[in-house]
Design an enzyme around this catalytic site. Structure first.
Site, PDB file in Angstrom:
ATOM      1  N   HIS A   1       3.904   1.135  -8.143  1.00 25.95           N
ATOM      2  CA  HIS A   1       2.749   0.044  -7.743  1.00 25.95           C
ATOM      3  C   HIS A   1       1.766   0.318  -9.148  1.00 25.95           C
ATOM      4  CE1 HIS A   1       3.693   1.171  -3.441  1.00 25.95           C
ATOM      5  NE2 HIS A   1       3.940  -0.301  -3.792  1.00 25.95           N
TER       6      HIS A   1
ATOM      7  N   GLY B   1       0.879  -1.175   0.219  1.00 25.38           N
ATOM      8  CA  GLY B   1      -0.069   0.030  -0.067  1.00 25.38           C
ATOM      9  C   GLY B   1       0.797   1.086  -0.152  1.00 25.38           C
TER      10      GLY B   1
HETATM   11  P1  AMP Z   1       5.825  -2.568  -1.724  1.00 22.99           P
HETATM   12  O1  AMP Z   1       4.404  -2.005  -1.561  1.00 22.99           O
HETATM   13  O2  AMP Z   1       6.902  -1.950  -1.615  1.00 22.99           O
HETATM   14  O3  AMP Z   1       5.800  -3.978  -1.123  1.00 22.99           O
HETATM   15  O4  AMP Z   1       5.893  -3.031  -3.282  1.00 22.99           O
HETATM   16  C1  AMP Z   1       4.766  -3.861  -3.857  1.00 22.99           C
HETATM   17  C2  AMP Z   1       5.306  -4.101  -5.414  1.00 22.99           C
HETATM   18  O5  AMP Z   1       5.752  -2.982  -6.142  1.00 22.99           O
HETATM   19  C3  AMP Z   1       6.746  -5.016  -5.270  1.00 22.99           C
HETATM   20  O6  AMP Z   1       6.612  -5.908  -6.281  1.00 22.99           O
HETATM   21  C4  AMP Z   1       7.603  -3.778  -5.681  1.00 22.99           C
HETATM   22  O7  AMP Z   1       8.935  -4.461  -6.222  1.00 22.99           O
HETATM   23  C5  AMP Z   1       6.912  -3.042  -6.635  1.00 22.99           C
HETATM   24  N1  AMP Z   1       7.361  -1.729  -6.604  1.00 22.99           N
HETATM   25  C6  AMP Z   1       7.759  -0.732  -5.640  1.00 22.99           C
HETATM   26  N2  AMP Z   1       8.173   0.242  -6.167  1.00 22.99           N
HETATM   27  C7  AMP Z   1       8.481   0.079  -7.240  1.00 22.99           C
HETATM   28  C8  AMP Z   1       9.171   0.903  -8.255  1.00 22.99           C
HETATM   29  N3  AMP Z   1       9.759   1.971  -8.157  1.00 22.99           N
HETATM   30  N4  AMP Z   1       9.471   0.463  -9.497  1.00 22.99           N
HETATM   31  C9  AMP Z   1       9.053  -0.805  -9.802  1.00 22.99           C
HETATM   32  N5  AMP Z   1       8.272  -1.719  -8.921  1.00 22.99           N
HETATM   33  C10 AMP Z   1       8.175  -1.174  -7.600  1.00 22.99           C
END
Ligand code: AMP
Length: 285
Positions: free
Chosen positions: A37, A31
């Protein structure tokens, strides 16, 4: 868009869609959504599958001194964003819904946990693999999307799916950056203006390292030193690690002769940022 915090509701919705012959695409998140995301969501949407997004800040993957309680949350804002992005169901369970009892069963990720982000965050990837496996069992997706921002996580999930024969296609999505190069992260909101500016050194030093490799630098240790020097010189960031690894299996590399992952983690104040770059190597002629 449907929205539920109950596993049983989600299962019913998904069973109905599967009975209609729809494929299921899944984007798990914690989130506080940003454009990174939303890029995963857009790519998942392009498959034409029924699209499930989860938002769950997973206590299992946070260490005792980490930022679980202060991790940013705004479920109403997130719900508006995912609805506008065309998501079919938002699943946002409570901790009690996901872990009604003390967990005794976990997914261990072996040596992949002992390096990079795992080395200084013991149990982190065990927590990640366990919750992702649990979410996979709840959602039963055909495809799941993971960002390469968390490259080690992506590799671990890919490996888990192979090792445990899960019938799920893992789809990687390249890192999404701000215009000035900073990798997007929910944690960027914690940076003060000075730290936000200094954090640019992360992507800049990765780009410099890529140039050095393309100019012929073959020593992984030299590349790591070059990056560490830049970060220390140009910021007050405290380096957790800077490492060059094999991009396909994260094993150690001495001479850069195959595609490598350059990965780093640096703390600015209390905020730990990660970034990475995969660098292809020109073959010697
Ligand atoms: P998180 O909410 O941080 O657990 O991220 C959820 C998903 O979004 C994970 O697969 C992350 O690798 C991806 N994600 C988060 N930030 C980025 C970004 N800047 N570029 C690409 N994918 C992202």
């Amino acid at each position: 868009m449907k929205r539920t915090s109950r596993i049983s509701d989600l299962r019913n919705i998904i069973t109905e869609e599967k009975n209609r012959g729809r494929k299921i695409a899944f984007v798990p998140t914690m989130g506080f959504l940003h454009h990174g995301h939303l890029t995963l969501i857009d790519q998942a949407k392009e498959t034409g599958a029924f699209l499930v997004v989860s938002i769950f800040v997973n206590p299992l993957q946070f260490g005792p001194n980490e930022d679980l309680t202060r991790y940013p949350r705004d479920i109403e804002r997130d719900a508006l964003l995912v609805e506008a992005a065309g998501v079919d169901v938002l699943f946002h369970p409570t901790v009690e819904e996901m872990y009604p009892e003390k967990m005794v069963t976990f997914v261990e990720v072996g040596e992949l946990d002992a390096m990079l982000c795992g080395a200084n965050r013991p149990g982190h990837f065990r927590g990640v693999a366990t919750v992702v496996n649990k979410l996979f069992n709840i959602v039963q997706p055909d495809m799941a999307f993971f960002g390469q921002k968390d490259y080690q996580q992506y590799q671990i999930i890919k490996r888990m799916v192979n090792d445990l024969s899960l019938p799920i296609q893992i789809c990687p999505v390249p890192i999404v950056r701000e215009d000035d190069g900073l990798a997007m992260s929910s944690r960027n909101v914690f940076l003060n203006p000075e730290q936000r500016q200094e954090a640019l050194i992360l992507s800049q030093s990765l780009n410099e390292a890529e140039r050095s490799i393309q100019m012929g630098q073959k020593s992984a240790r030299e590349i790591e030193e070059q990056i560490k020097k830049s970060i220390t010189l140009k910021s007050q960031g405290v380096i957790d690690y800077v490492e060059v690894r094999d991009a396909s299996d994260l094993t150690e590399v001495t001479d850069i002769r195959q595609p490598v992952l350059i990965a780093l983690a640096v703390k600015f104040g209390t905020t730990r940022l990660i970034d990475n770059k995969v660098v292809e190597v020109k073959q010697d002629v």
